[in-house]
Motif scaffolding. Structure first.
Motif, PDB file in Angstrom:
ATOM      1  N   GLN A   1       0.855  -1.176   0.000  1.00  0.00           N
ATOM      2  CA  GLN A   1       0.000   0.000   0.000  1.00  0.00           C
ATOM      3  C   GLN A   1       0.900   1.238   0.000  1.00  0.00           C
ATOM      4  O   GLN A   1       2.059   1.169   0.443  1.00  0.00           O
ATOM      5  CB  GLN A   1      -0.902   0.036   1.232  1.00  0.00           C
ATOM      6  N   GLN A   2       0.347   2.341  -0.472  1.00  0.00           N
ATOM      7  CA  GLN A   2       1.093   3.591  -0.497  1.00  0.00           C
ATOM      8  C   GLN A   2       0.247   4.683   0.177  1.00  0.00           C
ATOM      9  O   GLN A   2      -0.976   4.581   0.245  1.00  0.00           O
ATOM     10  CB  GLN A   2       1.413   4.033  -1.937  1.00  0.00           C
ATOM     11  N   ARG A   3       0.921   5.686   0.662  1.00  0.00           N
ATOM     12  CA  ARG A   3       0.211   6.857   1.181  1.00  0.00           C
ATOM     13  C   ARG A   3       1.020   8.105   0.855  1.00  0.00           C
ATOM     14  O   ARG A   3       2.253   8.060   0.750  1.00  0.00           O
ATOM     15  CB  ARG A   3      -0.018   6.767   2.700  1.00  0.00           C
ATOM     16  N   ARG A   4       0.324   9.191   0.681  1.00  0.00           N
ATOM     17  CA  ARG A   4       0.969  10.471   0.416  1.00  0.00           C
ATOM     18  C   ARG A   4       1.130  11.236   1.718  1.00  0.00           C
ATOM     19  O   ARG A   4       0.236  11.226   2.570  1.00  0.00           O
ATOM     20  CB  ARG A   4       0.154  11.288  -0.587  1.00  0.00           C
ATOM     21  N   VAL A   5       2.252  11.902   1.859  1.00  0.00           N
ATOM     22  CA  VAL A   5       2.524  12.732   3.033  1.00  0.00           C
ATOM     23  C   VAL A   5       2.747  14.161   2.540  1.00  0.00           C
ATOM     24  O   VAL A   5       3.747  14.455   1.887  1.00  0.00           O
ATOM     25  CB  VAL A   5       3.757  12.235   3.812  1.00  0.00           C
ATOM     26  N   GLY A   6       1.780  15.009   2.837  1.00  0.00           N
ATOM     27  CA  GLY A   6       1.877  16.401   2.408  1.00  0.00           C
ATOM     28  C   GLY A   6       1.878  17.335   3.597  1.00  0.00           C
ATOM     29  O   GLY A   6       2.445  17.039   4.640  1.00  0.00           O
ATOM     30  N   GLY A   7       1.214  18.468   3.457  1.00  0.00           N
ATOM     31  CA  GLY A   7       1.092  19.412   4.557  1.00  0.00           C
ATOM     32  C   GLY A   7       2.426  19.929   5.040  1.00  0.00           C
ATOM     33  O   GLY A   7       3.310  20.302   4.260  1.00  0.00           O
ATOM     34  N   TYR A   8       2.582  19.914   6.360  1.00  0.00           N
ATOM     35  CA  TYR A   8       3.765  20.499   6.995  1.00  0.00           C
ATOM     36  C   TYR A   8       5.065  19.878   6.493  1.00  0.00           C
ATOM     37  O   TYR A   8       6.016  20.588   6.140  1.00  0.00           O
ATOM     38  CB  TYR A   8       3.647  20.341   8.515  1.00  0.00           C
TER      39      TYR A   8
ATOM     40  N   TRP B   1       5.121  13.815  -0.551  1.00  0.00           N
ATOM     41  CA  TRP B   1       5.977  12.634  -0.588  1.00  0.00           C
ATOM     42  C   TRP B   1       5.102  11.390  -0.762  1.00  0.00           C
ATOM     43  O   TRP B   1       3.953  11.358  -0.314  1.00  0.00           O
ATOM     44  CB  TRP B   1       6.776  12.508   0.706  1.00  0.00           C
ATOM     45  N   LEU B   2       5.653  10.371  -1.391  1.00  0.00           N
ATOM     46  CA  LEU B   2       4.954   9.094  -1.550  1.00  0.00           C
ATOM     47  C   LEU B   2       5.707   8.031  -0.758  1.00  0.00           C
ATOM     48  O   LEU B   2       6.892   7.784  -1.002  1.00  0.00           O
ATOM     49  CB  LEU B   2       4.876   8.691  -3.022  1.00  0.00           C
ATOM     50  N   LEU B   3       5.025   7.422   0.204  1.00  0.00           N
ATOM     51  CA  LEU B   3       5.628   6.368   1.028  1.00  0.00           C
ATOM     52  C   LEU B   3       4.941   5.040   0.764  1.00  0.00           C
ATOM     53  O   LEU B   3       3.721   4.982   0.544  1.00  0.00           O
ATOM     54  CB  LEU B   3       5.500   6.708   2.522  1.00  0.00           C
ATOM     55  N   THR B   4       5.714   3.976   0.795  1.00  0.00           N
ATOM     56  CA  THR B   4       5.176   2.625   0.827  1.00  0.00           C
ATOM     57  C   THR B   4       5.026   2.251   2.293  1.00  0.00           C
ATOM     58  O   THR B   4       5.979   2.349   3.067  1.00  0.00           O
ATOM     59  CB  THR B   4       6.114   1.639   0.104  1.00  0.00           C
ATOM     60  N   VAL B   5       3.840   1.844   2.701  1.00  0.00           N
ATOM     61  CA  VAL B   5       3.540   1.726   4.126  1.00  0.00           C
ATOM     62  C   VAL B   5       4.158   0.471   4.731  1.00  0.00           C
ATOM     63  O   VAL B   5       4.510  -0.493   4.034  1.00  0.00           O
ATOM     64  CB  VAL B   5       2.018   1.738   4.382  1.00  0.00           C
ATOM     65  N   GLU B   6       4.268   0.498   6.062  1.00  0.00           N
ATOM     66  CA  GLU B   6       4.788  -0.647   6.802  1.00  0.00           C
ATOM     67  C   GLU B   6       3.876  -1.856   6.588  1.00  0.00           C
ATOM     68  O   GLU B   6       2.670  -1.720   6.439  1.00  0.00           O
ATOM     69  CB  GLU B   6       4.888  -0.324   8.291  1.00  0.00           C
TER      70      GLU B   6
END
Length: 589
Positions: free
Chosen positions: A505-512, A527-532
């Motif tokens: 799965q992936q999630r985007r990390v934006g904002g601060y 940023w695009l992260l592949t989740v744990e």
């Protein structure tokens, strides 16, 4: 860290509004800490002292009080409302204050006055407004004086602390009342005492030399952190005014506290680069006698009626479903799933989370709660758990690693938004047998990982099937990572020879974080992260066993598309040195 005793004597009635009470029919409970003690929150007194000092600054502009306020209480980082996300990374760097005020706990109160009532008066008739009766929980009776005790901590050297302590004492003496409903006579401060003699926690004895030498020889340490109280770290915003902290603590948070306490935030400090080079893992809640928990792979699925999970790498869930079985993956699991509970027990990941919830407000210029600036935060209660992690030498020299260990204190102060303290213990990390894997290997991400640059998302655009396009993107990452590991005389190989399979799965990390650490030079981009828990299976090319061993020890490397400062913590918050990209073999349970 210099710690000074602090006492407030307050005459009732007093109202510090909380959220929970054991009394039925209460409209406004009195605030309690996680242990059930009546308290005045340290954040409230901190805000009041800041307000008083700001008023003093307006009255005496020649005294340079604003700089003292900034040092004691910090400066706000950038926000979307002031400059926007395009304002530049420098605007978003935090500037934390050096003053920490603990909650002030009431002395045991006898003959508690359980409740009192308030009404609102109609401006026209002068009578009680219908429906405007409020029932308050009131542990401090009318006219009764109760003492509240806490501490003021200053992260300053002793030769500078006395000046700032003096200013805080002056501000404290000017506080007439505290809590809610001050205009109605609540919370009158009868006496306020700030001690002048400090306990110096940073002067406590560091770890013994034998332990440090053993850790340095092993190039890694097992670390146990015991938090003093509830903590709020890596807070996620659930809506505009609700913050919830995570139970797993990232290595970057540990590094930040160590750097702040040791003065290593200064680029000229001898340990500044050492902290950047060492690897500090994610810290996870564990029972004191238990081992550090492992992450459940996303490739596992549950089958209704079975008391064990099944690995989708071994059995096709579509075939099970075609035969009439009810199949579910992690997003659809229920809390009472026996198979999930059994697997979490094997992975030592059975953490029973407890939360402490508080509501806070900003203080306006007139000293009352600011309109529209109320927010709630949910912090983690440590309870009977400790937090376990690993510190590895990483790319630091053994001499530099030893120097860091010699300076590492047994106490760490001011974690997260609650500024919670913690104690630290270390021991040499037990060595594991060398990896002997060959052929097809399976790995699982223990922590989230940054495996793609924005440009990578446009790779293989000629492939129309989204899952196949993502598979090729991951395969290209692992192929480049293996080559990047620098194994001498290893034979070359084609990307397709990996024959990669994945459940991710992936999630985007934006904002601060995206504003403070821009992922590109072309404006705002998350940023695009592949989740744990994401799991990968591929054919390990002959001669690349050492590369996989390096990944197991140091984490997955950043993608080759990142260069310059985006390969270091100054430009990328998700570097392996901060604990991101930690992996384990899926057979290692």
């Amino acid at each position: 860290m210099l710690i000074y005793p602090l006492k407030l004597s307050v005459a009732g009635p007093l109202m510090a509004t909380g959220l929970q009470t054991n009394i039925n029919g209460i409209d406004a409970p009195f605030l309690r800490d996680h242990a059930g003690n009546f308290i005045i929150p340290g954040t409230q007194l901190r805000g009041i002292l800041r307000h008083v000092l700001e008023a003093m600054a307006e009255a005496a502009p020649h005294l340079d009080i604003p700089e003292k306020i900034a040092l004691l209480f910090g400066r706000p980082s950038g926000s979307a409302g002031s400059g926007g996300f395009e304002s530049g990374a420098k605007d978003w760097e935090p500037d934390r204050g050096h003053a920490v005020i603990s909650d002030l706990i009431a002395n045991p109160i006898k003959n508690v006055s359980k409740t009192m009532t308030r009404i609102a008066v109609d401006d026209f008739s002068g009578s009680v407004k219908p429906g405007h009766l409020q029932i308050l929980e009131q542990p401090v009776g009318l006219g009764k004086v109760v003492e509240f005790h806490g501490t003021l901590s200053l992260q300053l050297p002793e030769d500078r602390a006395s000046e700032y302590l003096n200013w805080l004492a002056k501000a404290l003496a000017l506080v007439p009342a505290i809590g809610a409903h001050k205009s109605a006579g609540f919370g009158r401060v009868v006496d306020a005492t700030l001690g002048q003699t400090a306990q110096n926690r940073t002067a406590e004895t560091p770890f013994d030399s034998k332990t440090i030498e053993a850790v340095a020889e092993a190039d890694a340490a097992e670390v146990i952190i015991t938090f003093d109280g509830p903590f709020l770290i890596s807070a996620e915003t659930w809506n505009s005014n609700l913050l919830s902290g995570k139970s797993r603590v990232p290595g970057s948070a540990i590094k930040a506290v160590i750097a702040q306490q040791m003065g290593a935030k200064d680029p000229q400090h001898k340990l500044h680069e050492v902290l950047a080079d060492v690897i500090i893992s994610e810290f996870r809640p564990s029972k004191p006698a238990g081992s550090r928990g492992k992450t459940l792979p996303l490739s596992y699925f549950a089958v209704q009626g079975m008391d064990e999970l099944v690995d989708a790498f071994d059995f096709d869930p579509e075939e099970w479903a075609a035969d009439g079985a009810v199949v579910s993956f992690q997003p659809d699991w229920k809390d009472d799933n026996i198979a999930v509970a059994s697997m979490k027990t094997q992975l030592n990941d059975r953490y029973e989370e407890q939360r402490h919830v508080r509501t806070r407000t900003a203080i306006s210029k007139n000293g009352t709660a600011a309109t529209g600036q109320l927010f709630t935060y949910s912090s983690v209660i440590p309870g009977e758990y400790v937090w376990k992690g690993i510190i590895r030498r990483g790319s630091a020299s053994r001499k530099a690693f030893l120097a860091l260990l010699c300076c590492l204190p047994e106490r760490l102060e001011a974690f997260g938004k609650t500024r919670t303290g913690a104690s630290l213990t270390i021991a040499p990390l037990a060595t594991k047998s060398r990896l002997t894997a060959k052929g097809r290997v399976r790995i699982v991400l223990e922590t989230a990982a940054c495996l793609h640059t924005p440009a990578d998302l446009h790779g293989f655009s000629d492939v129309t099937d989204p899952s196949e396009r993502l598979r090729r993107q991951y395969q290209a990452y692992f192929a480049n990572a293996l080559r990047q590991a620098g194994v001498q005389d290893a034979p070359s190989f084609e990307d397709d020879s990996l024959q990669l399979l994945f459940f991710a799965q992936q999630r985007r990390v934006g904002g601060y974080l995206a504003a403070r650490y821009p992922v590109t030079d072309e404006g705002y981009y998350p940023w695009l992260l592949t989740v744990e828990g994401s799991a990968f299976e591929f054919v390990l090319p002959d001669g690349y066993e050492q590369a996989l061993q390096t990944f197991l020890a140091a984490g997955l490397p950043l993608p080759v598309g990142f260069s310059g400062h985006r390969r270091r913590w100054q430009g990328n918050p998700f570097v392996p040195e901060n604990g991101y990209g930690e992996i384990r073999m899926m057979s290692d349970c």
